[in-house]
Design a protein around this motif. Structure first.
Motif, PDB file in Angstrom:
ATOM      1  N   PHE A 335       6.295  13.531  53.469  1.00 24.38           N
ATOM      2  CA  PHE A 335       5.664  13.093  52.221  1.00 24.38           C
ATOM      3  C   PHE A 335       6.211  11.733  51.814  1.00 24.38           C
ATOM      4  O   PHE A 335       7.322  11.358  52.184  1.00 24.38           O
ATOM      5  N   SER A 336       5.421  11.029  51.021  1.00 21.48           N
ATOM      6  CA  SER A 336       5.876   9.792  50.402  1.00 21.48           C
ATOM      7  C   SER A 336       5.137   9.612  49.089  1.00 21.48           C
ATOM      8  O   SER A 336       4.103  10.251  48.857  1.00 21.48           O
ATOM      9  N   ASP A 337       5.683   8.746  48.234  1.00 18.40           N
ATOM     10  CA  ASP A 337       5.055   8.471  46.949  1.00 18.40           C
ATOM     11  C   ASP A 337       4.142   7.260  47.101  1.00 18.40           C
ATOM     12  O   ASP A 337       4.545   6.227  47.630  1.00 18.40           O
ATOM     13  N   ASP A 338       2.914   7.395  46.637  1.00 19.13           N
ATOM     14  CA  ASP A 338       1.958   6.284  46.748  1.00 19.13           C
ATOM     15  C   ASP A 338       2.439   5.039  46.019  1.00 19.13           C
ATOM     16  O   ASP A 338       2.102   3.912  46.380  1.00 19.13           O
ATOM     17  N   LEU A 339       3.260   5.225  44.975  1.00 13.06           N
ATOM     18  CA  LEU A 339       3.709   4.093  44.171  1.00 13.06           C
ATOM     19  C   LEU A 339       4.969   3.448  44.724  1.00 13.06           C
ATOM     20  O   LEU A 339       5.285   2.307  44.381  1.00 13.06           O
ATOM     21  N   ASP A 340       5.712   4.169  45.559  1.00 11.35           N
ATOM     22  CA  ASP A 340       6.974   3.637  46.077  1.00 11.35           C
ATOM     23  C   ASP A 340       7.214   4.209  47.460  1.00 11.35           C
ATOM     24  O   ASP A 340       7.609   5.363  47.603  1.00 11.35           O
ATOM     25  N   ARG A 341       6.973   3.401  48.483  1.00  3.70           N
ATOM     26  CA  ARG A 341       7.085   3.871  49.865  1.00  3.70           C
ATOM     27  C   ARG A 341       8.457   3.634  50.483  1.00  3.70           C
ATOM     28  O   ARG A 341       8.600   3.710  51.689  1.00  3.70           O
ATOM     29  N   ARG A 342       9.482   3.363  49.663  1.00  2.00           N
ATOM     30  CA  ARG A 342      10.780   3.075  50.276  1.00  2.00           C
ATOM     31  C   ARG A 342      11.475   4.339  50.760  1.00  2.00           C
ATOM     32  O   ARG A 342      12.395   4.281  51.565  1.00  2.00           O
ATOM     33  N   CYS A 343      11.066   5.498  50.283  1.00  2.00           N
ATOM     34  CA  CYS A 343      11.711   6.740  50.669  1.00  2.00           C
ATOM     35  C   CYS A 343      10.671   7.749  51.126  1.00  2.00           C
ATOM     36  O   CYS A 343       9.650   7.942  50.465  1.00  2.00           O
ATOM     37  N   TRP A 344      10.922   8.374  52.261  1.00  2.00           N
ATOM     38  CA  TRP A 344      10.065   9.423  52.786  1.00  2.00           C
ATOM     39  C   TRP A 344      10.851  10.723  52.807  1.00  2.00           C
ATOM     40  O   TRP A 344      12.074  10.731  52.952  1.00  2.00           O
ATOM     41  N   ILE A 345      10.144  11.834  52.687  1.00  2.00           N
ATOM     42  CA  ILE A 345      10.791  13.140  52.641  1.00  2.00           C
ATOM     43  C   ILE A 345      10.184  14.040  53.708  1.00  2.00           C
ATOM     44  O   ILE A 345       8.964  14.176  53.800  1.00  2.00           O
ATOM     45  N   ALA A 346      11.048  14.651  54.519  1.00  2.00           N
ATOM     46  CA  ALA A 346      10.629  15.682  55.459  1.00  2.00           C
ATOM     47  C   ALA A 346      10.866  17.028  54.788  1.00  2.00           C
ATOM     48  O   ALA A 346      12.001  17.357  54.429  1.00  2.00           O
ATOM     49  N   TYR A 347       9.783  17.781  54.605  1.00  2.00           N
ATOM     50  CA  TYR A 347       9.867  19.030  53.848  1.00  2.00           C
ATOM     51  C   TYR A 347       9.513  20.215  54.742  1.00  2.00           C
ATOM     52  O   TYR A 347       8.407  20.293  55.285  1.00  2.00           O
ATOM     53  N   ASP A 348      10.476  21.118  54.919  1.00  2.00           N
ATOM     54  CA  ASP A 348      10.248  22.351  55.664  1.00  2.00           C
ATOM     55  C   ASP A 348       9.501  23.311  54.747  1.00  2.00           C
ATOM     56  O   ASP A 348      10.087  23.871  53.810  1.00  2.00           O
ATOM     57  N   VAL A 349       8.213  23.509  54.994  1.00  2.00           N
ATOM     58  CA  VAL A 349       7.382  24.273  54.072  1.00  2.00           C
ATOM     59  C   VAL A 349       7.688  25.760  54.101  1.00  2.00           C
ATOM     60  O   VAL A 349       7.336  26.495  53.164  1.00  2.00           O
ATOM     61  N   LYS A 350       8.348  26.231  55.155  1.00  2.00           N
ATOM     62  CA  LYS A 350       8.680  27.651  55.251  1.00  2.00           C
ATOM     63  C   LYS A 350      10.035  27.961  54.635  1.00  2.00           C
ATOM     64  O   LYS A 350      10.214  28.979  53.968  1.00  2.00           O
ATOM     65  N   ALA A 351      10.996  27.067  54.842  1.00  2.00           N
ATOM     66  CA  ALA A 351      12.343  27.289  54.304  1.00  2.00           C
ATOM     67  C   ALA A 351      12.570  26.568  52.988  1.00  2.00           C
ATOM     68  O   ALA A 351      13.633  26.704  52.382  1.00  2.00           O
ATOM     69  N   SER A 352      11.599  25.759  52.538  1.00  2.00           N
ATOM     70  CA  SER A 352      11.707  24.957  51.299  1.00  2.00           C
ATOM     71  C   SER A 352      12.924  24.045  51.324  1.00  2.00           C
ATOM     72  O   SER A 352      13.636  23.892  50.332  1.00  2.00           O
ATOM     73  N   LEU A 353      13.179  23.421  52.479  1.00  2.00           N
ATOM     74  CA  LEU A 353      14.305  22.507  52.649  1.00  2.00           C
ATOM     75  C   LEU A 353      13.807  21.067  52.636  1.00  2.00           C
ATOM     76  O   LEU A 353      12.771  20.745  53.232  1.00  2.00           O
ATOM     77  N   VAL A 354      14.554  20.179  51.981  1.00  2.00           N
ATOM     78  CA  VAL A 354      14.189  18.776  51.834  1.00  2.00           C
ATOM     79  C   VAL A 354      15.201  17.905  52.565  1.00  2.00           C
ATOM     80  O   VAL A 354      16.411  18.077  52.406  1.00  2.00           O
TER      81      VAL A 354
END
Length: 378
Positions: A335-354
């Motif tokens: 995921f990333s924020d449309d307003l600020d692309r300096r940080c991306w997040i890998a999100y484990d959708v099953k374990a809810s880990l960021v």
């Protein structure tokens, strides 16, 4: 000399003459003079090497000895290694695309390494480690390359008319093991023609007319196509056009059966997926059957940890977070924020880990899903 594990188990010993088996890794000269060979069985060497990252195999391991190099270059090994490889991302600076990054998930952790693509151009599409790209400032000059091995081949020129918008994809026909490049073009972002070229066979592009698939006054915005196995997809708010690269037949399919559809289409291995916010705290993932066009609800996941992370990092956060791609199919979304692309997040959708990863906020980055492999065209 016998090397043992801490448990005392013998790795391998042999007092027989040097073997001509191409998979044997011979020992040092001292042992060779004594006509002693220390080796691992062929199948163990094969399995051991197949578990190493493609970049390590290409940059280091293939130089260890001639026998290992032969194994790594064999078609059976390359195919086996590809089947067991995990996907990742090629991330390029749009102003200096040669030197980028490769992001992947290994053993549950993010790994980011510098990556020399070997060419000055942006990757438009990727399949099994092969990418299609164009020369900088010249979209009509097209190439297919393996960014890891630096092998490259030119494609026949494809001339677009002035004002046309173009979008490229590359896919594999499993029946023939041939790769095809797909090129859509049209005026004002509306496609009226799809061109196909079989790499290594065709000298000119073949054209497929798709106007008959559009209703009167209906238009399909040309987006960058999503490749899922042997299918290439173009999406709009109302329909999905899907090209079977083997038969070269284009079919029209409906969008997911969701009122007021607002979400993101993403390639997910051999399926087209659609990710959207079902409510403020949950996201749903739908999956399309590329043959029938039928959509099924695959999974739902809690998005609260993701939203809380963005709110903590960006106080101005206003629900503009968007999924970019699957890093691990059905498990890890980027995921990333449309307003600020300096940080991306890998999100484990099953374990809810960021897990977070950042790049230089002053640069403009271009990314494509990719897998590092040793694949090349025959």
């Amino acid at each position: 000399m016998v090397r043992k594990r801490k448990s005392g188990a013998v790795l391998a010993v042999a007092d027989e003459p040097m073997s001509s088996n191409p998979y044997i890794c011979h020992s040092c000269k001292r042992c060779a003079r004594k006509r002693k060979t220390r080796y691992l069985p062929q199948d163990i060497v094969f399995q051991f090497l197949s578990r190493l990252p493609a970049q390590l195999l290409h940059d280091v391991v293939r130089h260890v000895c001639r026998e290992w190099s032969l194994v790594i270059r064999s078609p059976n090994f390359i195919h086996h290694h590809l089947r067991n490889s995990t996907g990742g991302l090629i991330v390029q600076d749009q102003h200096s695309p040669r030197n980028g990054f490769y992001v992947e998930m290994r053993r549950g952790c993010l790994e980011i390494c510098n990556f020399d693509c070997g060419f000055d151009g942006l990757v438009w599409s990727s399949c099994n480690g092969l990418v299609v790209f164009s020369a900088l400032n010249n979209f009509n000059t097209l190439y297919v390359s393996n960014p890891l091995t630096k092998q490259k081949t030119n494609l026949p020129p494809y001339r677009t008319r002035k004002g046309d918008y173009s979008a490229l994809g590359i896919a594999l026909v499993e029946a023939s093991m041939k790769y095809k490049v797909v090129h859509a073009r049209g005026k004002y972002f509306f496609p009226n023609q799809i061109a196909v070229l079989t790499i290594g066979l065709d000298k000119v592009w073949r054209h497929i007319n798709v106007k008959h698939l559009l209703l009167p006054n209906e238009s399909l915005v040309i987006c960058w196509p999503l490749v899922t196995g042997g299918y290439v997809h173009w999406m709009s708010e109302y329909i999905v056009l899907t090209l079977n690269v083997e038969t070269e037949i284009v079919r029209r399919f409906p969008v997911p059966p969701i009122p007021n559809v607002r979400g993101k289409y993403l390639a997910m291995d051999s399926h087209l997926s659609f990710v959207y916010n079902s409510d403020e705290c949950h996201m749903d993932v739908w999956q399309m059957n590329s043959i029938t066009g039928e959509w099924t609800l695959l999974l739902s996941f809690d998005s609260k940890p993701l939203i809380h992370t963005f709110k903590g990092m960006f106080p101005e956060f206003s629900n503009s977070v968007r999924p970019l791609c699957w890093l691990v199919a059905r498990k890890v979304l980027v995921f990333s924020d449309d307003l600020d692309r300096r940080c991306w997040i890998a999100y484990d959708v099953k374990a809810s880990l960021v897990q977070l990863f950042e790049f230089n906020k002053d640069e403009s980055y271009h990314f494509r899903a990719h897998v590092n492999s040793l694949v090349w065209l025959k």
